[in-house]
Design an enzyme around this catalytic site. Structure first.
Site, PDB file in Angstrom:
ATOM      1  N   SER A   1       0.854  -1.198   0.000  1.00  0.00           N
ATOM      2  CA  SER A   1       0.000   0.000   0.000  1.00  0.00           C
ATOM      3  C   SER A   1       0.881   1.236   0.000  1.00  0.00           C
ATOM      4  CB  SER A   1      -0.885   0.019   1.251  1.00  0.00           C
ATOM      5  OG  SER A   1      -1.392   1.329   1.428  1.00  0.00           O
TER       6      SER A   1
ATOM      7  N   HIS B   1      -1.279  -1.287  -4.246  1.00  0.00           N
ATOM      8  CA  HIS B   1      -2.534  -0.996  -3.539  1.00  0.00           C
ATOM      9  C   HIS B   1      -2.621   0.511  -3.322  1.00  0.00           C
ATOM     10  CE1 HIS B   1      -5.962  -2.073  -0.948  1.00  0.00           C
ATOM     11  NE2 HIS B   1      -5.522  -1.138  -0.114  1.00  0.00           N
TER      12      HIS B   1
ATOM     13  N   MET C   1      -8.811   8.101   0.168  1.00  0.00           N
ATOM     14  CA  MET C   1      -9.593   8.507   1.354  1.00  0.00           C
ATOM     15  C   MET C   1     -10.063   9.931   1.198  1.00  0.00           C
ATOM     16  SD  MET C   1      -7.243   6.983   4.416  1.00  0.00           S
ATOM     17  CE  MET C   1      -6.482   5.349   4.286  1.00  0.00           C
TER      18      MET C   1
ATOM     19  N   HIS D   1      -8.523   1.153  -3.806  1.00  0.00           N
ATOM     20  CA  HIS D   1      -9.392   0.866  -2.649  1.00  0.00           C
ATOM     21  C   HIS D   1     -10.059   2.185  -2.278  1.00  0.00           C
ATOM     22  CE1 HIS D   1      -9.398  -0.262   1.950  1.00  0.00           C
ATOM     23  NE2 HIS D   1     -10.611  -0.141   1.458  1.00  0.00           N
TER      24      HIS D   1
ATOM     25  N   MET E   1     -12.084   4.463  -0.221  1.00  0.00           N
ATOM     26  CA  MET E   1     -12.670   4.718   1.105  1.00  0.00           C
ATOM     27  C   MET E   1     -13.300   6.099   1.057  1.00  0.00           C
ATOM     28  SD  MET E   1      -9.519   3.054   3.219  1.00  0.00           S
ATOM     29  CE  MET E   1      -8.451   3.216   1.784  1.00  0.00           C
TER      30      MET E   1
ATOM     31  N   MET F   1     -11.272  -6.095   5.599  1.00  0.00           N
ATOM     32  CA  MET F   1     -10.455  -5.165   6.378  1.00  0.00           C
ATOM     33  C   MET F   1     -10.121  -5.810   7.722  1.00  0.00           C
ATOM     34  SD  MET F   1      -9.943  -2.592   4.447  1.00  0.00           S
ATOM     35  CE  MET F   1      -8.916  -1.732   5.655  1.00  0.00           C
TER      36      MET F   1
ATOM     37  N   PHE G   1      -5.879   4.599   8.439  1.00  0.00           N
ATOM     38  CA  PHE G   1      -4.458   4.805   8.690  1.00  0.00           C
ATOM     39  C   PHE G   1      -3.663   3.515   8.523  1.00  0.00           C
ATOM     40  CE2 PHE G   1      -6.868   7.955  10.913  1.00  0.00           C
ATOM     41  CZ  PHE G   1      -6.204   9.131  10.602  1.00  0.00           C
ATOM     42  N   GLY G   2      -2.420   3.665   8.112  1.00  0.00           N
ATOM     43  CA  GLY G   2      -1.506   2.530   8.082  1.00  0.00           C
ATOM     44  C   GLY G   2      -0.952   2.288   9.479  1.00  0.00           C
TER      45      GLY G   2
ATOM     46  N   ASP H   1      -6.471  -6.636   4.217  1.00  0.00           N
ATOM     47  CA  ASP H   1      -5.857  -5.302   4.289  1.00  0.00           C
ATOM     48  C   ASP H   1      -5.850  -4.795   5.722  1.00  0.00           C
ATOM     49  OD1 ASP H   1      -4.960  -2.727   3.818  1.00  0.00           O
ATOM     50  OD2 ASP H   1      -6.710  -2.107   2.646  1.00  0.00           O
TER      51      ASP H   1
END
Ligand code: DX5
Ligand code: ZN
Length: 217
Positions: free
Chosen positions: A9, A34, A38, A67, A69, A139, A145-146, A177
């Site tokens: 990611s 990835h 957001m 992805h 979000m 998820m 957040f990572g 993920d």
């Protein structure tokens, strides 16, 4: 089971040199990029959107997994497809009863479509939709957040979804993920995931090739 693919990611990459970061992922054995979008509304963080995708697209031949979000993902599907996404995944929580329609819209653009569920959404909510998907994303952290800790209940969800996929007889990928590390990746694969997202684990590593190999092995 289909071959395990590692999808770093780029949420954890250096945004000031994204082209270089993406090239380094491909050079070091990653299978998918990835791409975490957001909007500051669906989740409590803001990342990047269409322009960044267009700009990194020429830097890699790897598939890019967008992805989303964001709220109202259907408004952006066509533009993400055009900007170069190979997969577009949308949240059940953002689409609710329109999920099927949004997945069909993604498919109509020629891009692989996927449904995503948050840690507090049960598999039952998407069970009927799974056979329509090219990929299902579980998820294992709350998105935003990572670097968060893996929520182990995600393993049960992977097993439940894998069973539905196997029964469907279709080639549907299963993605995980959030919070993937060298320590938990074996369990995740055993539970049926074949697309493994890893953000901080890959970008914190001194040796990207070595960590990607370890995650894949
Ligand atoms: C979380 C994102 C993830 C994130 C994963 O909202 O969807 O893709 O980058 O990061 P790690 O692997 O550090 O948990
Ligand atoms: Zn993600």
């Amino acid at each position: 089971m289909s071959k395990v693919k590692i999808a770093p990611s780029i949420l954890s990459a250096n945004f000031a040199k994204m082209g270089e970061e993406v090239r380094s992922l491909e050079a070091n054995g990653a299978d998918i990029v990835h791409y975490d979008v957001m909007d500051g509304v669906f989740v409590n963080n803001i990342t990047f959107g269409l322009k960044m995708l267009e700009d990194i697209r020429p830097h890699t031949s790897l598939p890019i997994d967008a992805h989303l979000m964001i709220v109202h993902p259907e408004k952006y599907v066509e533009r993400f497809a055009k900007a170069g996404a190979d997969y577009i995944t949308v949240h059940y929580e953002a689409c609710k009863e329109n999920l099927k329609e949004v997945l069909l819209l993604i498919k109509s653009t020629g891009v692989k479509c996927g449904a995503v569920i948050n840690p507090d959404t049960p598999v039952e909510k998407i069970a009927d939709i799974i056979p329509l998907c090219d990929i299902v994303l579980v998820m294992s952290v709350f998105p935003g957040f990572g670097g968060q800790k893996f929520i182990p209940e995600a393993l049960d969800k992977l097993r439940a979804i894998k069973e539905i996929i196997d029964k469907s007889g279709k080639e549907i990928e299963l993605e995980i993920d959030g919070g993937v590390t060298e320590e938990n990746v074996a369990q995740i694969k055993a539970a049926g995931a074949n697309v493994i997202v890893a953000g901080s684990t890959v970008f914190k590593a001194q040796d990207r090739r070595a960590i990607i190999e370890k995650l894949k092995a």
